[in-house]
Enzyme design. Sequence first.
Site, PDB file in Angstrom:
ATOM      1  CB  ILE A 158     -35.181  -7.258  -0.216  1.00 37.44           C
ATOM      2  CG1 ILE A 158     -34.142  -8.217  -0.829  1.00 37.44           C
ATOM      3  CG2 ILE A 158     -35.163  -5.899  -0.930  1.00 37.44           C
ATOM      4  CD1 ILE A 158     -34.414  -8.637  -2.267  1.00 37.44           C
ATOM      5  CB  ALA A 196     -40.500  -6.869  -5.907  1.00 37.07           C
ATOM      6  NE  ARG A 197     -38.698 -11.489 -10.808  1.00 39.49           N
ATOM      7  CZ  ARG A 197     -37.449 -11.274 -10.366  1.00 39.49           C
ATOM      8  NH1 ARG A 197     -37.049 -10.068 -10.045  1.00 39.49           N
ATOM      9  NH2 ARG A 197     -36.592 -12.286 -10.298  1.00 39.49           N
ATOM     10  CG  ASP A 209     -34.348  -1.914 -10.856  1.00 43.67           C
ATOM     11  OD1 ASP A 209     -33.703  -1.353 -11.775  1.00 43.67           O
ATOM     12  OD2 ASP A 209     -33.945  -2.936 -10.277  1.00 43.67           O
ATOM     13  CD  GLU A 231     -37.591  -6.488 -16.079  1.00 48.39           C
ATOM     14  OE1 GLU A 231     -36.502  -7.094 -16.207  1.00 48.39           O
ATOM     15  OE2 GLU A 231     -38.077  -6.237 -14.980  1.00 48.39           O
ATOM     16  CG  HIS A 283     -34.249  -6.327 -13.455  1.00 48.81           C
ATOM     17  ND1 HIS A 283     -35.172  -7.299 -13.781  1.00 48.81           N
ATOM     18  CD2 HIS A 283     -33.793  -6.671 -12.216  1.00 48.81           C
ATOM     19  CE1 HIS A 283     -35.253  -8.187 -12.801  1.00 48.81           C
ATOM     20  NE2 HIS A 283     -34.423  -7.826 -11.830  1.00 48.81           N
ATOM     21  N   GLY A 313     -31.278  -3.868  -9.776  1.00 45.90           N
ATOM     22  CA  GLY A 313     -31.283  -4.187  -8.342  1.00 45.90           C
ATOM     23  C   GLY A 313     -30.037  -4.897  -7.853  1.00 45.90           C
ATOM     24  CB  SER A 314     -28.756  -8.195  -8.239  1.00 40.50           C
ATOM     25  OG  SER A 314     -28.943  -8.541  -9.602  1.00 40.50           O
TER      26      SER A 314
END
Length: 329
Positions: free
Chosen positions: A167, A246-247, A271, A276, A294, A296-297
């Site tokens: 990434i 990422a996290r 993100d 969360e 969140h 991202g994907s």
Amino acid sequence: MPERKPACMSLPRVLVTRKLPADVEARLKRDYAPLLNEEDRLFSAGELAARAKDMDAVLATVTDKLDAAAINALPESVRIIATFSVGYDHIDVAAAAQRGITVTNTPGVLTHATADITLLLILGAARGAGWGEAMIRQKTWQNWAPSGPLGTDVTGKRLGILGMGRIGQAVAARARAFGMEIHYHNRTRLSEAGEQGAHYHESPEALFAQSDILSVNCASTPQTRGLVNARTLALLPEGAIVVNSARGDIVDDEALIAALKSGKVAAAGLDVYVGEPDIHPGYRGLSNTFLLPHLGSATRETRNAMGFCALDNLDAFFAGKEPPNPVTP
Ligand code: DGY
């Protein structure tokens, strides 16, 4: 969809913890005996263990907290946990290994979607997309103003990438097109060809000191948790930008919020968050944050690919082969 598997006496039973994309569930129904989660409810560890009764596999996601207690509560029948994610920090992989449970993830298939979101965070934070959109929605936009509020150019800025895996490298490729100068820190230095002119820094601290924009793209590990903290944020140039796709736990929220309030960090694009979806409330009130939930994907193509990758892992495992994406403690 790959070829239908030959009919056999009994199909492996798979506990699916969340509602998955329709095509993924179709393949699951064709090749397995799945227990689906039609209502997309979040289950507690206790409920999960109860639903896993007699299951051969668990198809989990990042919202399942599979710590040692949750793993140990799973019935003996469960032999594999296939997570529908590249990150596996929500799973105690060592506890799973102790129980003889295989764990797999879905690397590779969400690289581009996550890199795209990272660029969105960079641009959104740098250009004030958060406060700009709020002006429209809250009807506080008076008129075009030459003197402000203003964002900052990304062209010509130094982008520091913390974690130069798939990434991170995809972020670098995109950022080059915006004229950013790429800096990075990674456990292992890339080859000269892989670096494509990026400047390597041997420590996160050295990277922070050279990052006009810092992008967090490393996995959450004991080494990276809390790495973006008051001490390391102080190393950034004044008015730097911080983004994290990422996290959440790689960033110390209190420290970042303090830096956003003081102006040390001009803006942040986030993100991912600790806890969360109950994120640190301090972020919500700041106009210099650009916040996404969140995502991202979160594209149709990528979520299908993640599901198919998780199923490829299960297919290999139940065919008696090494799954393509095992994770080890
Ligand atoms: C992952 O796969 O780890 C992502 O965080 C999900 O978007």
